[in-house]
Design a protein around this motif. Structure first.
Motif, PDB file in Angstrom:
ATOM      1  N   THR A  89      -2.187 -11.077   4.552  1.00 29.80           N
ATOM      2  CA  THR A  89      -2.115  -9.629   4.683  1.00 29.80           C
ATOM      3  C   THR A  89      -1.577  -9.251   6.050  1.00 29.80           C
TER       4      THR A  89
ATOM      5  N   VAL B 108       0.385  -3.429   4.403  1.00 28.70           N
ATOM      6  CA  VAL B 108      -0.424  -2.216   4.399  1.00 28.70           C
ATOM      7  C   VAL B 108      -0.194  -1.411   5.676  1.00 28.70           C
TER       8      VAL B 108
ATOM      9  N   ASN C 195      -4.097   1.152   0.032  1.00 30.97           N
ATOM     10  CA  ASN C 195      -4.070   0.190   1.137  1.00 30.97           C
ATOM     11  C   ASN C 195      -5.279  -0.751   1.181  1.00 30.97           C
TER      12      ASN C 195
ATOM     13  N   GLY D 175       0.805  -1.204   0.000  1.00 28.69           N
ATOM     14  CA  GLY D 175       0.000   0.000   0.000  1.00 28.69           C
ATOM     15  C   GLY D 175       0.842   1.259   0.000  1.00 28.69           C
TER      16      GLY D 175
ATOM     17  N   CYS E  37      -5.050  -3.452  -1.624  1.00 27.47           N
ATOM     18  CA  CYS E  37      -3.934  -4.370  -1.352  1.00 27.47           C
ATOM     19  C   CYS E  37      -4.305  -5.336  -0.236  1.00 27.47           C
ATOM     20  N   ALA E  38      -4.953  -4.815   0.800  1.00 27.88           N
ATOM     21  CA  ALA E  38      -5.288  -5.632   1.968  1.00 27.88           C
ATOM     22  C   ALA E  38      -6.204  -6.790   1.608  1.00 27.88           C
TER      23      ALA E  38
END
Length: 248
Positions: free
Chosen positions: A203, A172, A193, A24, A196-197
């Protein structure tokens, strides 16, 4: 349900050589710098990163880049990092340049379980037609070019097929997070973020404020904890200013 790990080093300890990482951040905003620094110390190499950009010289992903630890990257912006430009033109790193909105949607689709989607962005350009230089050779010639992508017409307009991205890990940065992994981002640091998470198979979130379950208003949760496997409390997260502008 308690997903908190004691240190950033413990959180990234199992990232292997060759792993793919969605990271992120946008410029210097919302960058999981503590996790990146721990990964630099951990030693994983031959990495593939997926991020809007590769940080700047000396910060964020720029540190992994300078150490020669990134083999390939998917991103939408290559400015503000002289080392990135040098490595790319010297054939030391492979770059899949992707329109910014397409990159965000490829990550979102990966998290939503959608394998691919059609978008008008890039139709009529080398994004769709192929031929973008992904990697140069040592003599400045193109060693690897982007492939041609499927284009179909919807409503009288061309659309190009883009595949989702599901990386091995996602790193992130969040403003607040609880022990169950629920995350809330603050203002512009939300950027890449959230997508991406949700996209990462594993994660890892660094959070500025660690709170107990129930303290976060459910309406304020941007990433539900079901998407997050590890949480690290980083109360002193680095927040450098990319361009400082003041009145004379």
């Amino acid at each position: 349900m308690d997903k908190v790990v004691a240190t950033a080093a413990q959180a990234v300890a199992d990232v292997p050589d060759g792993a793919s990482l969605a990271v992120g951040g946008f410029g210097m905003s919302g960058v999981p710098a503590a996790l990146i620094a721990a990964l630099l110390e951990q030693g994983a190499t031959n990495l593939e990163t997926i991020s809007n950009n590769l940080g700047v010289d000396g910060f964020g992903l720029g540190t992994l880049l300078a150490a020669g630890r990134i083999r390939r990257t998917i991103g939408s912006y290559v400015g503000n990092n002289k080392e990135f430009a040098r490595q790319y033109l010297a054939g030391e790193i492979e770059l899949e340049l992707t329109p910014q909105g397409t990159l965000a949607e490829r990550l979102r689709a990966g998290g939503a379980g959608i394998p691919a989607f059609f978008t008008p962005a890039g139709v009529g350009t080398q994004v769709a037609d192929g031929g973008l230089p992904w990697r140069y050779d040592a003599d400045g010639g193109v060693a690897v070019r982007s492939p041609r992508k499927e284009v179909r017409e919807f409503g009288g307009r061309g659309h190009v097929l883009e595949e989702a991205i599901v990386p091995d890990y996602a790193l992130v940065h969040a403003w607040k997070g609880d022990r169950h992994g629920n995350l809330a981002y603050r203002r512009s640091a939300r950027n890449f973020n959230p997508v991406c998470a949700t996209a990462g198979r594993i994660t890892i979130a660094q959070v500025e404020h660690l709170v107990e379950p129930g303290e976060l208003d459910p309406d304020a949760v941007h990433t539900p904890g079901v998407h997050v496997q590890r949480v690290v409390h980083v109360p002193d997260a680095a927040k450098p200013v990319e361009f400082r502008t003041v009145r004379s």
